[in-house]
Design a protein around this motif. Structure first.
Motif, mmCIF file in Angstrom:
data_model
loop_
_atom_site.group_PDB
_atom_site.id
_atom_site.type_symbol
_atom_site.label_atom_id
_atom_site.label_comp_id
_atom_site.label_asym_id
_atom_site.label_seq_id
_atom_site.Cartn_x
_atom_site.Cartn_y
_atom_site.Cartn_z
ATOM 1 N N ALA A 85 0.877 -1.116 0.184
ATOM 2 C CA ALA A 85 -0.037 -0.030 0.102
ATOM 3 C C ALA A 85 1.145 1.232 -0.131
ATOM 4 N N GLU A 86 2.014 1.200 0.759
ATOM 5 C CA GLU A 86 2.995 2.259 0.881
ATOM 6 C C GLU A 86 3.212 2.567 -0.705
ATOM 7 N N LEU A 87 3.908 1.618 -1.424
ATOM 8 C CA LEU A 87 4.457 1.599 -2.756
ATOM 9 C C LEU A 87 3.306 2.283 -3.646
ATOM 10 N N GLU A 88 2.093 1.470 -3.374
ATOM 11 C CA GLU A 88 0.845 2.279 -4.143
ATOM 12 C C GLU A 88 0.631 3.983 -4.205
ATOM 13 N N TRP A 89 0.642 4.244 -2.816
ATOM 14 C CA TRP A 89 0.729 5.572 -2.556
ATOM 15 C C TRP A 89 1.908 6.370 -3.007
ATOM 16 N N ASP A 90 3.062 5.991 -3.002
ATOM 17 C CA ASP A 90 4.251 6.627 -3.284
ATOM 18 C C ASP A 90 4.055 6.826 -5.033
ATOM 19 N N ARG A 91 3.397 5.828 -5.739
ATOM 20 C CA ARG A 91 3.304 5.527 -7.382
ATOM 21 C C ARG A 91 2.543 7.004 -7.462
ATOM 22 N N ASN A 124 11.846 7.466 -2.046
ATOM 23 C CA ASN A 124 10.821 6.662 -1.416
ATOM 24 C C ASN A 124 10.367 5.548 -1.936
ATOM 25 N N LEU A 125 10.210 5.457 -3.282
ATOM 26 C CA LEU A 125 10.056 4.253 -4.076
ATOM 27 C C LEU A 125 11.040 3.140 -4.178
ATOM 28 N N ALA A 126 12.442 3.751 -3.699
ATOM 29 C CA ALA A 126 13.441 2.928 -3.628
ATOM 30 C C ALA A 126 13.280 2.040 -2.459
ATOM 31 N N SER A 127 13.043 2.708 -1.361
ATOM 32 C CA SER A 127 12.701 2.434 -0.026
ATOM 33 C C SER A 127 11.702 1.299 0.085
ATOM 34 N N ASP A 128 10.679 1.708 -0.728
ATOM 35 C CA ASP A 128 9.417 0.587 -0.835
ATOM 36 C C ASP A 128 9.797 -0.619 -1.328
ATOM 37 N N HIS A 129 10.554 -0.546 -2.421
ATOM 38 C CA HIS A 129 10.869 -1.772 -3.239
ATOM 39 C C HIS A 129 12.150 -2.348 -2.173
ATOM 40 N N LEU A 130 12.810 -1.970 -1.702
ATOM 41 C CA LEU A 130 13.856 -2.653 -0.694
ATOM 42 C C LEU A 130 13.046 -3.344 0.388
ATOM 43 N N LYS A 131 11.867 -2.733 0.677
ATOM 44 C CA LYS A 131 11.122 -3.569 2.025
ATOM 45 C C LYS A 131 10.254 -4.585 1.383
ATOM 46 N N LEU A 132 9.944 -4.431 0.004
ATOM 47 C CA LEU A 132 9.330 -5.760 -0.495
ATOM 48 C C LEU A 132 10.149 -6.725 -1.082
ATOM 49 N N GLY A 133 11.780 -6.436 -0.793
ATOM 50 C CA GLY A 133 12.725 -7.531 -1.246
ATOM 51 C C GLY A 133 12.888 -7.486 -2.815
ATOM 52 N N GLU A 134 12.598 -6.191 -3.185
ATOM 53 C CA GLU A 134 12.857 -6.222 -4.978
ATOM 54 C C GLU A 134 14.198 -5.060 -4.905
ATOM 55 N N PRO A 135 15.479 -5.581 -4.617
ATOM 56 C CA PRO A 135 16.689 -4.814 -4.889
ATOM 57 C C PRO A 135 16.967 -4.075 -6.018
ATOM 58 N N ASP A 136 16.598 -4.956 -7.032
ATOM 59 C CA ASP A 136 16.897 -4.454 -8.321
ATOM 60 C C ASP A 136 15.939 -3.235 -8.859
ATOM 61 N N LEU A 137 14.695 -3.371 -8.145
ATOM 62 C CA LEU A 137 13.797 -2.005 -8.581
ATOM 63 C C LEU A 137 14.216 -0.868 -7.566
ATOM 64 N N ILE A 161 17.704 14.673 2.499
ATOM 65 C CA ILE A 161 17.340 14.087 1.330
ATOM 66 C C ILE A 161 18.764 13.083 0.689
ATOM 67 N N ARG A 162 19.714 14.140 0.646
ATOM 68 C CA ARG A 162 21.115 13.596 0.286
ATOM 69 C C ARG A 162 21.682 12.502 1.338
ATOM 70 N N ALA A 163 21.373 12.921 2.438
ATOM 71 C CA ALA A 163 22.022 11.864 3.585
ATOM 72 C C ALA A 163 21.127 10.426 3.468
ATOM 73 N N ALA A 164 19.787 10.457 3.077
ATOM 74 C CA ALA A 164 19.042 9.376 3.155
ATOM 75 C C ALA A 164 19.405 8.636 1.719
ATOM 76 N N VAL A 165 19.675 9.369 0.605
ATOM 77 C CA VAL A 165 20.135 8.644 -0.432
ATOM 78 C C VAL A 165 21.247 7.753 -0.142
ATOM 79 N N ASP A 166 22.386 8.644 0.509
ATOM 80 C CA ASP A 166 23.714 7.870 0.800
ATOM 81 C C ASP A 166 23.383 6.585 1.701
ATOM 82 N N GLU A 167 22.526 6.811 2.659
ATOM 83 C CA GLU A 167 22.226 5.816 3.306
ATOM 84 C C GLU A 167 21.455 4.537 2.796
ATOM 85 N N LEU A 168 20.545 4.896 1.792
ATOM 86 C CA LEU A 168 20.015 3.632 1.300
ATOM 87 C C LEU A 168 20.973 2.998 0.071
#
Length: 173
Positions: A85-91, A124-137, A161-168
């Motif tokens: 649902a988080e992914l859908e709202w981010d989309r 946010n979409l990158a984080s969603d995909h990681l939570k869903l076990g979709e590392p390539d996405l 935002i830049r720090a969060a990008v680096d962390e991810l």
């Protein structure tokens, strides 16, 4: 704020939403109330109540106000318990940003650049995909976030935002 017209100006109510006296009409005030109720509930940790207010506001906005739909979907994503649902709202937030014109964004704030939305949206979409076990996405979305970082100004929000990008990026190695 002393009167309704001050509230409508702050919240981006357009002239089409103004009543005959120049103030906001009842439907605009209703939308503002739904938004404020959602924010208050979220701040108090009442996630389900916040979601309900924001979802009602989403329906109320319809397709006519993509700027506010973008912001609202962005908030709604963060309130979801289910990662899908988080992914859908981010989309939905990304789709709204994609259809938002620079002119409409500037009616809310003259210096607002739509391009500056994309680093956070793709992060946010990158984080969603990681939570869903979709590392390539997740990597694909993270790369899009990185490519759009130049749109951010030099301020505290952008640094976050830049720090969060680096962390991810580190988590995806």
């Amino acid at each position: 704020m002393s009167d309704v017209s001050d509230v409508s100006d702050v919240h981006g109510v357009s002239s089409a939403e103004s009543g005959p006296d120049g103030g906001a009409d009842e439907s605009a005030l209703g939308r503002i109330a739904l938004g404020l109720n959602g924010v208050r509930a979220a701040q108090l940790g009442r996630t389900a109540e916040a979601r309900a207010s924001f979802e009602a506001l989403w329906e109320e906005l319809g397709e006519r106000d993509v700027f506010h739909r973008c912001v609202l979907a962005h908030y709604l994503a963060d309130l979801q318990d289910d990662p899908r649902a988080e992914l859908e709202w981010d989309r939905r937030a990304l789709a709204a940003a994609d259809s938002l014109t620079a002119e409409r964004a500037r009616t809310y704030e003259s210096a607002l650049q739509v391009r500056a939305f994309y680093p956070s949206l793709h992060l946010n979409l990158a984080s969603d995909h990681l939570k869903l076990g979709e590392p390539d996405l997740a990597r694909e979305q993270l790369e899009r976030a990185v490519r759009s970082l130049d749109a951010l100004p030099e301020d505290a929000y952008s640094a976050g935002i830049r720090a969060a990008v680096d962390e991810l990026r580190q988590r995806l190695r």
